[in-house]
Design a protein around this motif. Structure first.
Motif, short mmCIF file in Angstrom:
data_model
loop_
_atom_site.label_atom_id
_atom_site.label_comp_id
_atom_site.label_asym_id
_atom_site.label_seq_id
_atom_site.Cartn_x
_atom_site.Cartn_y
_atom_site.Cartn_z
N PRO A 14 11.86 4.98 -12.87
CA PRO A 14 12.39 5.63 -11.88
C PRO A 14 10.41 6.35 -12.35
O PRO A 14 9.25 7.09 -11.41
N GLU A 15 10.97 7.63 -13.47
CA GLU A 15 10.12 8.49 -14.01
C GLU A 15 8.78 7.88 -13.63
O GLU A 15 7.82 8.76 -14.41
N LYS A 16 8.70 6.94 -15.10
CA LYS A 16 7.70 6.08 -14.87
C LYS A 16 6.65 5.59 -14.31
O LYS A 16 5.17 6.64 -14.52
N LYS A 17 6.81 4.95 -13.01
CA LYS A 17 6.38 5.08 -12.27
C LYS A 17 6.03 6.65 -11.44
O LYS A 17 4.82 6.25 -11.06
N ASP A 18 6.69 6.96 -11.32
CA ASP A 18 5.97 8.48 -10.37
C ASP A 18 4.92 8.98 -10.77
O ASP A 18 3.81 9.33 -10.71
N LYS A 19 4.86 8.71 -12.77
CA LYS A 19 3.93 9.35 -13.04
C LYS A 19 2.96 8.66 -13.15
O LYS A 19 1.73 9.10 -13.25
N LEU A 20 2.84 7.62 -13.56
CA LEU A 20 1.49 6.43 -13.14
C LEU A 20 0.91 6.86 -12.08
O LEU A 20 -0.34 7.20 -11.22
N ILE A 21 1.99 6.76 -10.81
CA ILE A 21 1.15 7.21 -9.17
C ILE A 21 0.81 8.39 -9.32
O ILE A 21 -0.52 8.84 -8.73
N GLY A 22 1.98 9.62 -9.90
CA GLY A 22 1.30 11.21 -9.18
C GLY A 22 -0.08 11.03 -10.21
O GLY A 22 -0.83 12.36 -10.02
N GLU A 23 0.23 10.44 -11.76
CA GLU A 23 -0.65 11.55 -12.84
C GLU A 23 -1.79 10.56 -12.44
O GLU A 23 -3.06 11.14 -13.47
N LYS A 24 -1.64 9.37 -12.87
CA LYS A 24 -2.61 8.33 -13.18
C LYS A 24 -3.72 7.22 -12.18
O LYS A 24 -5.04 7.58 -12.09
N TYR A 25 -2.65 6.88 -11.55
CA TYR A 25 -3.22 5.94 -10.36
C TYR A 25 -3.94 6.83 -8.86
O TYR A 25 -4.32 5.41 -8.52
N GLN A 26 -3.21 6.98 -8.35
CA GLN A 26 -3.32 7.95 -7.05
C GLN A 26 -4.48 7.95 -6.37
O GLN A 26 -5.29 7.16 -4.94
N GLU A 27 -5.85 8.49 -6.88
CA GLU A 27 -6.60 8.89 -6.90
C GLU A 27 -7.55 7.38 -6.80
O GLU A 27 -9.07 7.83 -6.88
N ASN A 28 -7.44 6.44 -7.50
CA ASN A 28 -7.77 5.56 -8.28
C ASN A 28 -7.64 4.25 -6.24
O ASN A 28 -8.64 3.63 -6.12
N ILE A 29 -7.18 4.43 -5.79
CA ILE A 29 -7.14 3.83 -4.51
C ILE A 29 -7.66 4.15 -3.10
O ILE A 29 -8.13 5.31 -2.66
N SER A 30 -8.30 3.56 -2.80
CA SER A 30 -9.87 3.05 -2.33
C SER A 30 -9.19 1.92 -0.16
O SER A 30 -9.37 2.79 0.37
N TYR A 31 -8.29 1.87 -0.52
CA TYR A 31 -7.65 0.42 0.58
C TYR A 31 -5.40 0.47 0.13
O TYR A 31 -5.50 0.30 -0.73
N GLY A 32 -5.54 0.66 1.72
CA GLY A 32 -4.08 0.10 1.80
C GLY A 32 -3.51 -0.52 3.17
O GLY A 32 -4.50 -0.11 4.28
N ARG A 33 -2.77 -2.09 2.86
CA ARG A 33 -2.73 -2.81 3.94
C ARG A 33 -1.53 -2.93 3.70
O ARG A 33 -0.61 -3.54 2.17
N LYS A 34 -0.91 -4.09 4.94
CA LYS A 34 1.04 -3.71 4.52
C LYS A 34 0.95 -5.61 5.37
O LYS A 34 -0.03 -5.40 6.45
N ALA A 35 1.51 -6.06 4.97
CA ALA A 35 1.91 -7.15 5.15
C ALA A 35 3.15 -7.87 5.83
O ALA A 35 4.02 -7.22 4.92
N ASN A 36 3.55 -8.69 6.30
CA ASN A 36 4.76 -9.28 7.18
C ASN A 36 5.50 -10.13 6.36
O ASN A 36 3.98 -11.36 7.14
N LEU A 37 6.24 -10.20 5.26
CA LEU A 37 6.73 -11.51 4.75
C LEU A 37 8.12 -11.40 5.12
O LEU A 37 9.13 -11.27 4.56
N SER A 38 8.16 -12.79 5.62
CA SER A 38 9.53 -12.68 6.32
C SER A 38 10.46 -11.49 7.20
O SER A 38 11.65 -11.79 6.28
N GLY A 39 9.19 -10.77 7.30
CA GLY A 39 10.35 -9.21 7.84
C GLY A 39 10.06 -7.97 6.60
O GLY A 39 11.31 -7.41 7.12
N THR A 40 10.00 -8.38 6.03
CA THR A 40 10.12 -7.22 4.22
C THR A 40 8.67 -6.75 5.11
O THR A 40 7.27 -7.77 4.23
#
Length: 321
Positions: A14-40
């Motif tokens: 989890p620490e590496k995941k948080d670091k990748l999102i917060g320090e490296k990739y957060q600013e790269n995200i342009s789109y967010g979409r949610k899908a319903n996959l069998s209720g998930t």
């Protein structure tokens, strides 16, 4: 047609995941979409517009108020190497520097499947990477490794009256008592263009559509075969395995549970997109497939014959002729 890139999954904490999102990739995200996959609820976060568009065509949307059960970051970062990283606790997957939408959708389904394997209840759901059709309420699954004709045979069956597609690539199951319920995973299908070279009736399906760089597109098969071509669920009665063995002269035969288990284990569950492959996960999947086989009729079809000859054998099973 360009080769599909290969990848291996890198498990991270989890620490590496948080670091990748917060320090490296957060600013790269342009789109967010949610899908319903069998209720998930699986959320796509990407900076690739084509991925966002194909995702919207491919999956049913999920209400924005629902918190994601898993996420996939599909990002172009400027590196040349395709990488897949996965953090199992939060069900967070990174697909980096890949042009192939097929991996986006397969990894989203794999994240959903990984979540469901961990969610135990009296009606636990499991995902299966392969095709399923319905004929008058009777479900037939076609489970096989890549390259032996699974998709071709599934789409061949759809040309028959009263046959409806549940899934051409991935479906969900719920084992209830002695039965197996099967649910669809996708709204529309990510289909390869060369299906029309095997089954001419599908040439119209691909007229006027835009293909990606890998000769595939998300398309609505209802456009050619009718509004009732696809169905959300069925009750599974038959499981057909495929192989391509020129040394075996028998095209069709029934299988026992032990033989089917040997087949599925030798072929890594016929699923190259499993995210976690440790001993515990293998045990969970073995237990699921054993329950699945104990509740269905199991067959083996050798696809060394012609497409037409193999399809006739499969019709005998799926249409109960």
């Amino acid at each position: 047609m360009p080769n599909v890139p290969n990848y291996k999954v890198e498990i991270m904490d989890p620490e590496k995941k948080d670091k990748l999102i917060g320090e490296k990739y957060q600013e790269n995200i342009s789109y967010g979409r949610k899908a319903n996959l069998s209720g998930t609820c699986i959320k796509l976060l990407t900076n690739v517009e084509k991925f966002k568009e194909m995702w919207e065509d491919n999956f049913k949307s999920m209400n924005e108020d629902v918190r994601p059960h898993g996420r996939i970051f599909a990002l172009k970062t400027g590196d040349e190497e395709t990488r897949v990283l996965y953090e199992p606790i939060s069900k967070t997957c990174f697909l980096l520097d890949c042009d192939y939408y097929g991996y986006v959708k397969s990894l989203a389904l794999a994240v959903s499947g990984d979540f469901l394997e961990e969610y135990h209840s009296i009606h636990s759901r499991h995902s299966v990477h392969r095709a399923a059709v319905d004929y008058r309420g009777i479900g037939t699954a076609i489970i096989a490794p890549s390259g032996v004709g699974k998709t071709t045979q599934a789409y061949g069956l759809l040309l028959e009256k009263h046959v409806r597609l549940i899934a051409d690539d991935w479906f969900y199951t719920t084992i209830v008592g002695n039965g197996v319920d099967v649910q669809a995973s996708e709204k529309n299908c990510y289909i390869r263009a060369d299906i029309a070279s095997d089954i001419k009736e599908y040439g119209e399906l691909l007229e006027g559509v835009s293909l990606d760089g890998f000769g595939r597109t998300v398309t609505n098969v209802r456009r050619v075969l009718g509004k009732t071509t696809m169905k959300e669920n069925t009750t599974l009665r038959n499981v057909i395995h495929l192989k391509r063995d020129p040394d075996d002269e028998k095209i069709l035969r029934k299988m026992k549970t032990d033989e089917a288990m040997e087949y599925i284990l030798n072929n890594d569950f016929c699923n190259p997109h499993r995210l976690v492959t440790d001993k515990r996960k293998r045990k969970l999947r073995k237990e699921f497939f054993k329950k699945l086989y104990e509740r269905t009729d199991i067959y083996m079809v050798n696809t060394t014959a012609s497409i037409e000859e193999n399809l006739e054998q499969i019709k005998d099973i799926a249409l109960e002729r």
